[in-house]
Enzyme design. Structure first.
Site, short mmCIF file in Angstrom:
data_model
loop_
_atom_site.label_atom_id
_atom_site.label_comp_id
_atom_site.label_asym_id
_atom_site.label_seq_id
_atom_site.Cartn_x
_atom_site.Cartn_y
_atom_site.Cartn_z
N PRO A 73 0.78 -1.24 0.00
CA PRO A 73 0.00 0.00 0.00
C PRO A 73 0.82 1.29 0.00
CG PRO A 73 0.04 -0.94 2.19
CD PRO A 73 0.76 -1.91 1.30
N CYS A 74 1.45 1.57 -1.12
CA CYS A 74 2.27 2.78 -1.25
C CYS A 74 1.43 4.04 -1.08
CB CYS A 74 3.03 2.78 -2.56
SG CYS A 74 2.03 2.47 -4.02
N HIS A 75 0.12 3.94 -1.28
CA HIS A 75 -0.74 5.11 -1.10
C HIS A 75 -0.79 5.56 0.36
CE1 HIS A 75 -3.38 1.65 -0.35
NE2 HIS A 75 -4.09 2.46 0.42
#
Length: 181
Positions: A140-142
């Site tokens: 989950p780079c967001h």
């Protein structure tokens, strides 16, 4: 068999945010695609990545179902989904491991991720690694933001609008909440 020679299969699937795609090897997921403008565009990118369309085996089908539910708001940390990150450089894998440990609804800064991998001062390198993340949402780079909690850069389709939407779905404080003033 060398890691890069492992056959890659892939499939498209519908979600509340559009048609996504996933690619996998016998080890786990190697690529996840957020929706492009059209399902055909998503399919084209999947096939260009070297995947051949295939019916997902049971572990991948469970992962797809979990992603669909997550995007509907039934939050799951998705950490149980097997990944094949053998094509990623070691530094990127370290960044992805820390990023994957961030719970839905929570965030870290690029600098905090750098500190957690033992590379204080490498916030920019963390941002570059996340810009090459082949498995967004599941890695989950967001959930990684600037130190001031601002949104900067998101290489997935839709850019910052998509990043903000994912944070809203995950009920992250400060995103998607009505302002009083």
């Amino acid at each position: 068999m060398p890691e890069s020679d492992r056959p890659v299969a892939g499939a498209l699937f519908d979600t509340v945010i559009g048609t996504c795609a996933v690619a996998w090897t016998d080890i786990g997921i190697v690529r996840f695609l957020l929706p492009e403008r059209t399902p055909a565009a998503t399919r084209t990118i999947l096939l260009r990545s070297g995947a051949r369309e295939s019916e997902p085996p049971e572990p991948i089908a469970r992962a797809i179902a979990a992603v669909q539910e997550h995007l509907r708001g039934a939050l799951d940390d998705l950490r149980w989904i097997p990944l094949d990150q053998n094509r990623s450089p070691e530094f990127h894998r370290a960044v992805y491991d820390v990023t994957r440990a961030i719970d839905p609804g929570r965030t870290l800064s690029y600098g905090q991720v750098a500190e957690r991998i033992g590379a204080p001062g490498a916030a920019q390198a963390v941002g570059q690694a996340l810009g090459h993340n082949p498995i967004p949402l599941i890695v989950p780079c967001h959930r990684v933001l600037a130190a001031d909690h601002a949104l900067h850069g998101f290489s997935a389709p839709g850019g910052l609008t998509t990043k903000e939407r994912l944070l809203e779905i995950e009920r992250t404080p400060g995103f998607g909440e009505p302002m009083l003033f």
